[in-house]
Design a protein around this motif. Structure first.
Motif, short mmCIF file in Angstrom:
data_model
loop_
_atom_site.label_atom_id
_atom_site.label_comp_id
_atom_site.label_asym_id
_atom_site.label_seq_id
_atom_site.Cartn_x
_atom_site.Cartn_y
_atom_site.Cartn_z
N VAL A 36 37.04 41.83 43.73
CA VAL A 36 36.42 40.96 44.89
C VAL A 36 35.05 41.18 44.70
O VAL A 36 34.45 39.97 45.25
CB VAL A 36 37.13 41.10 46.01
N GLU A 37 34.72 42.22 44.90
CA GLU A 37 33.00 42.27 44.93
C GLU A 37 32.20 41.87 43.89
O GLU A 37 31.23 41.35 44.26
CB GLU A 37 32.85 44.09 45.16
N ARG A 38 32.80 41.58 42.86
CA ARG A 38 31.98 41.17 41.61
C ARG A 38 31.93 39.85 41.44
O ARG A 38 31.58 39.08 40.68
CB ARG A 38 32.60 41.77 40.27
N GLY A 39 32.82 39.07 42.48
CA GLY A 39 32.68 37.62 42.31
C GLY A 39 32.66 36.88 43.53
O GLY A 39 31.99 37.32 44.42
N GLY A 40 33.21 35.51 43.54
CA GLY A 40 32.77 34.58 44.55
C GLY A 40 33.97 34.21 45.22
O GLY A 40 34.25 32.81 45.57
N CYS A 141 29.83 37.03 33.98
CA CYS A 141 29.98 37.30 35.44
C CYS A 141 30.38 36.25 36.28
O CYS A 141 31.08 36.44 37.23
CB CYS A 141 28.70 38.09 36.04
N LEU A 142 30.13 34.95 35.93
CA LEU A 142 30.13 33.85 36.73
C LEU A 142 31.70 33.32 36.58
O LEU A 142 32.12 32.46 37.06
CB LEU A 142 29.49 32.53 36.24
N ARG A 143 32.38 34.03 35.68
CA ARG A 143 33.94 33.89 35.36
C ARG A 143 34.68 34.00 36.66
O ARG A 143 35.90 33.57 36.90
CB ARG A 143 34.62 34.42 34.17
N ASN A 144 34.13 35.14 37.42
CA ASN A 144 34.84 35.29 38.66
C ASN A 144 34.46 34.46 39.99
O ASN A 144 34.78 34.90 41.00
CB ASN A 144 34.44 36.86 39.05
N LYS A 177 31.07 23.00 41.72
CA LYS A 177 32.05 23.54 41.18
C LYS A 177 31.67 23.94 39.78
O LYS A 177 31.24 23.19 38.97
CB LYS A 177 33.43 22.82 41.15
N ILE A 178 32.08 25.12 39.41
CA ILE A 178 31.75 25.97 37.92
C ILE A 178 32.94 26.26 37.07
O ILE A 178 32.71 26.97 36.38
CB ILE A 178 30.72 26.62 38.14
#
Length: 309
Positions: A36-40, A141-144, A177-178
């Motif tokens: 959770v900390e590594r994503g958005g 990293c943006l996959r999260n 949205k990505i």
């Protein structure tokens, strides 16, 4: 005559709009949730899922988070619905962007965002330049993440180190949205970056590696050093000199200059080359030996021959 049916009119879209008390992920009961900390994405209660299933909302779910006291806004996705009722859990970087404290009230509203086509990031530290392929690291990293908001400072983790990036620009809107998109990415110079200092530091490193011997840059050993003494014969005789290098004291031999190896420009990835040299120092003076033949030697018997009288 008019015929009416149940599907004659489109269902009116009703947005999801609720208020919760927010906490950082470190306050979530159970094991530590680094994912959770590594994503958005955030963690919401099960009642939110029940309300969302009854509404005609767009998937994947995107939410707008609003801090009414500071008027700060960001956007996020949802990871799980396992939080306690009345609570939501956010990544630490997201709470910092919204200027939220533990237990503060936050408004969560479902929204629909355009698909991203362009984004620009600015690292907040020059350490980000040490990454060999920053675009590949950022893409992984943006996959999260589900979305990006202009002005946010996101945090990504790479090689056990956290890097902070400011989202300078997003297109076609301030929030995009990505998920399943082709997005062009650009990087601005890190905060405090000076090209002259960076170039001079890089040139200095090249001079050291080209002109100096790496062994000379090692610190001198202090204290006990194993096998540094001299050997003595038990019969009192002096050691015989076997080579010219032994006849000269070691201190008089100058250190050989460091020579860089020549790279193999013909190397093919995935191949191993085993180079072996069987020639000795006097290989030129030796005469070529006969080819090897198996079982060519002489035989011997263990029994002694009896003498004839």
């Amino acid at each position: 005559m008019f015929q009416f049916g149940f599907n004659m009119f489109h269902e009116i879209s009703r947005p999801f709009n609720m208020t919760y008390r927010c906490y950082s992920v470190s306050m979530l009961p159970g094991n530590e949730r680094q994912d959770v900390e590594r994503g958005g994405k955030i963690i919401m209660p099960p009642s939110a899922l029940e309300s969302l299933t009854r509404l005609n909302i767009e998937y994947p779910m995107i939410f707008k988070l609003t801090n009414k006291k500071t008027k700060r806004i960001t956007h996020c996705g949802v990871l799980e619905f396992v939080a306690d009722e009345g609570k939501v859990y956010l990544p630490h970087w997201m709470m910092a962007n919204l200027v939220l404290e533990e237990g503060a009230i936050i408004q969560i509203e479902s929204v629909s965002l355009p698909v991203a086509t362009f984004s620009k990031f600015q690292p907040l530290s020059e350490d980000f330049l040490d990454i060999t392929n920053p675009k590949a690291v950022l893409e992984n990293c943006l996959r999260n993440f589900s979305c990006l908001t202009t002005g946010d400072v996101i945090a990504i983790k790479y090689n056990s180190k956290v890097y902070e990036l400011c989202v300078l620009e997003t297109k076609p809107g301030n929030a995009v949205k990505i998920i399943e998109c082709d997005m062009n990415v650009e990087f601005a110079a890190p905060v405090g970056y000076k090209e002259e200092d960076h170039m001079s530091r890089a040139d200095g490193d090249d001079d050291v590696t080209m002109d100096e011997d790496p062994a000379s840059m090692m610190p001198e050993p202090a204290g006990f050093v194993a096998f540094k003494g001299e050997g003595n014969r038990l019969d009192g005789k002096k050691k015989k000199l076997t080579s010219e290098s032994d006849s000269e004291p070691q201190a008089s031999n100058p250190r050989q200059p460091y020579v860089r190896g020549v790279p193999d420009y013909d190397y093919v990835v995935g191949t191993l080359r085993f180079i072996r040299n069987y020639k000795t120092a006097n290989a030129k003076d030796e005469t070529p030996s006969e080819p090897f033949q198996a079982f060519k030697g002489e035989g011997f018997t263990l029994r002694t021959a009896k003498s004839k009288n």
